[in-house]
Design a protein around this motif. Structure first.
Motif: not given
Length: 269
Positions: A138-143, A154-155, A175-178, A262-269
């Protein structure tokens, strides 16, 4: 609800989820309570009827998804150390018990209000996605840096550990990432490379997370290596037994976990 041997009763399981991933439920809470009572992962695993390896996997998942570690290892003492709950872990147990009690009351009330047990056949339970990947962080999007097709995300994990992922622009929109939003990074353990004394300037892999070897399980063919990075993050890697032997990996030694963006999958909480 209705009398007779075919009467249907309302039942339900309480789960906390993150990014469509099961985080804490009755079985994991029971494991945490056993750890709190017995002070040992091994003893807690036996008390819950699961393997030591499964217990450690569950603890790693819980700690990685929690905002703060719920379980930590202790060193020293006449018994050689053990495993205990952190203050956050004990608070979580107290909160879960309160919510579970309210959940039970809710089900009892709903059961009383449903006059026709046949309606239960249309009562739908929420289906949670099961993820086979071992590493869920788990992390917070910084960039977020967009290019023509793909974007770099970047998390910041617990302990301000940076982690980079490459995803498509369409995934960003879907995913509406921001920046500032919460997200989950998912990495298969087979994608993680273990290294020692690595010069980050001499490797092309974007993610090089330095830490300490927390646990090693040696197998006849493969070895499972847990690397603690930052504040309670655990990265698990599956490497060959020969590689583990050649690197001379030992618990407590410094090591790094490396994997491509490229091996990282991103999901939303």
């Amino acid at each position: 609800m209705t009398e007779g041997k075919h009467a249907i009763e309302l039942d339900g399981n309480l789960w906390f989820t993150k990014a469509e991933t099961r985080f804490l439920g009755a079985d994991r809470i029971a494991l945490l309570k056993s750890i709190d009572e017995l002070g040992s992962i091994n003893k807690a695993a036996k008390a819950q009827g699961i393997s030591y390896k499964t217990a450690w996997q569950l603890v790693n998942t819980i700690n990685n998804l929690a905002d703060r570690p719920l379980v930590e290892r202790t060193a020293g003492g006449k018994d050689g150390g053990g495993t205990v709950l952190t203050p956050s872990g004990r608070t979580m147990l107290e909160q879960y018990d309160i919510i579970e009690e309210e959940h039970r009351k809710f089900l009892e009330n709903l059961e009383d209000r449903l006059a026709d047990s046949g309606k239960l056949y249309k009562f739908l339970n929420r289906v949670s996605m099961n993820i086979s990947a071992r590493n869920i962080l788990s992390g917070t999007i910084t960039h977020i840096t967009r290019e023509a097709v793909n974007a770099e995300v970047t998390l910041s994990l617990k302990g301000n550990i940076p982690l980079t992922a490459i995803v498509t622009n369409s995934a960003i929109d879907k995913l509406k990432l921001e920046v500032g939003g919460k997200a989950i990074a998912i990495i298969k353990s087979s994608y993680v490379i273990v290294g020692k004394e690595i010069d980050v300037q001499k490797v092309s892999t974007r993610n090089v997370l330095n830490g300490t070897i927390a646990r090693i399980i040696e197998g006849p063919v493969n070895s499972e290596v847990d690397i603690a990075v930052g504040d309670g993050n655990i990265i698990t890697a599956i490497i060959t037994h020969e590689s583990s032997r050649n690197l001379g990996l030992k618990e407590g030694d410094p090591a790094c976990a490396m994997f491509k963006a490229s091996s990282v999958i991103i999901g939303i909480t």
